[in-house]
Design a protein around this motif. Structure first.
Motif, PDB file in Angstrom:
ATOM      1  N   GLN A  19       0.479   4.185   1.756  1.00 30.33           N
ATOM      2  CA  GLN A  19       0.491   4.642   3.071  1.00 30.33           C
ATOM      3  C   GLN A  19       0.622   3.792   4.317  1.00 30.33           C
ATOM      4  OE1 GLN A  19      -3.124   7.147   3.475  1.00 30.33           O
ATOM      5  NE2 GLN A  19      -4.175   5.343   4.325  1.00 30.33           N
TER       6      GLN A  19
ATOM      7  N   ARG B  11       0.668  -1.140   0.076  1.00 29.79           N
ATOM      8  CA  ARG B  11      -0.151   0.051   0.066  1.00 29.79           C
ATOM      9  C   ARG B  11       0.964   1.158   0.037  1.00 29.79           C
ATOM     10  NH1 ARG B  11      -0.082  -2.540   4.713  1.00 29.79           N
ATOM     11  NH2 ARG B  11       1.064  -1.269   6.358  1.00 29.79           N
TER      12      ARG B  11
ATOM     13  N   LYS C 231      -7.654   3.036   4.441  1.00 32.23           N
ATOM     14  CA  LYS C 231      -7.317   3.702   3.031  1.00 32.23           C
ATOM     15  C   LYS C 231      -8.320   4.350   2.864  1.00 32.23           C
ATOM     16  CE  LYS C 231      -8.397   1.938  -1.175  1.00 32.23           C
ATOM     17  NZ  LYS C 231      -9.210   2.786  -1.720  1.00 32.23           N
TER      18      LYS C 231
END
Length: 155
Positions: free
Chosen positions: A98, A96, A103
Motif C-alpha cells: 500500500q 510494500r 501498515k
C-alpha cells in the motif's frame, strides 16, 4: 461494476501479499466466502464479502503504485480469495503493498511465496560462474584415479 459500499459492522480479512516482476498477488483469507465483490482500480482494490459466519468483510487498499485493472484476475477458493494484479511498471519491486507507510495489523507479507527476484539474475550468474570454476578445477586436476582397487571391497 456497481460501486462497492462499505457495510456497517464490518471487519477486514487477514491479507497476505507478495511481489513478482510483473504481478502482485493478494490473498484475502476468508473461510467459505460468499457474495464476493472485488473491484480493482488503477490505484486501489476493494474487497467486500461475507464469511462462513455471515460476518461482513471489507478491505480497501490503496496501492503502492499504479496497476492495470483490466489485467487483473480473481479466483475464490474455500479459504481464500486470490487476486493477481498486473503492475504498470514491470521489474520494479514494491517495498510494500500500500501507498501508506503505516501498515495495518491485518496486512502481511506472504513469506511462503516471497522471492527476492530483483537479485535473481545476479545470483544466477554467480551460480553459473561457480559451476564453470568447478568444471575448470576438474579439468585441471589431471587424470581421474584408476579405482581398480575397488574390486577388493566386494570380497
Amino acid at each position: 461494476m456497481p460501486k462497492i459500499v462499505r457495510p456497517e459492522n464490518c471487519q477486514p480479512a487477514r491479507t497476505l501479499w507478495y511481489d513478482r516482476k510483473k504481478y502482485v498477488t493478494i490473498n484475502f483469507v476468508v473461510q467459505n466466502a460468499k457474495d464476493v465483490q472485488v473491484d480493482v482500480q488503477d490505484t486501489k482494490i476493494i474487497l467486500s464479502c461475507k464469511d462462513v459466519d455471515d460476518n461482513n468483510i471489507y478491505n480497501e487498499i490503496e496501492f503502492y503504485d499504479r496497476v492495470y485493472k483490466a489485467d487483473s484476475r480473481e479466483k475464490v477458493f474455500d479459504r481464500t480469495i486470490n487476486v493477481l494484479i498486473r503492475k504498470v511498471k514491470d521489474n520494479v519491486a514494491w517495498p510494500r503493498l500500500q501507498k501508506d507507510l503505516a501498515k495495518p495489523a491485518w496486512l502481511l507479507v506472504d513469506f511462503d511465496n516471497w522471492r527476492d527476484w530483483e537479485h535473481e539474475e545476479e545470483e544466477g550468474m554467480a551460480e553459473y560462474e561457480q559451476y564453470v570454476d568447478m568444471l575448470n578445477d576438474m579439468k585441471n586436476k589431471g587424470e581421474p584415479p584408476a579405482m581398480d582397487d575397488l574390486d577388493d571391497l566386494s570380497d
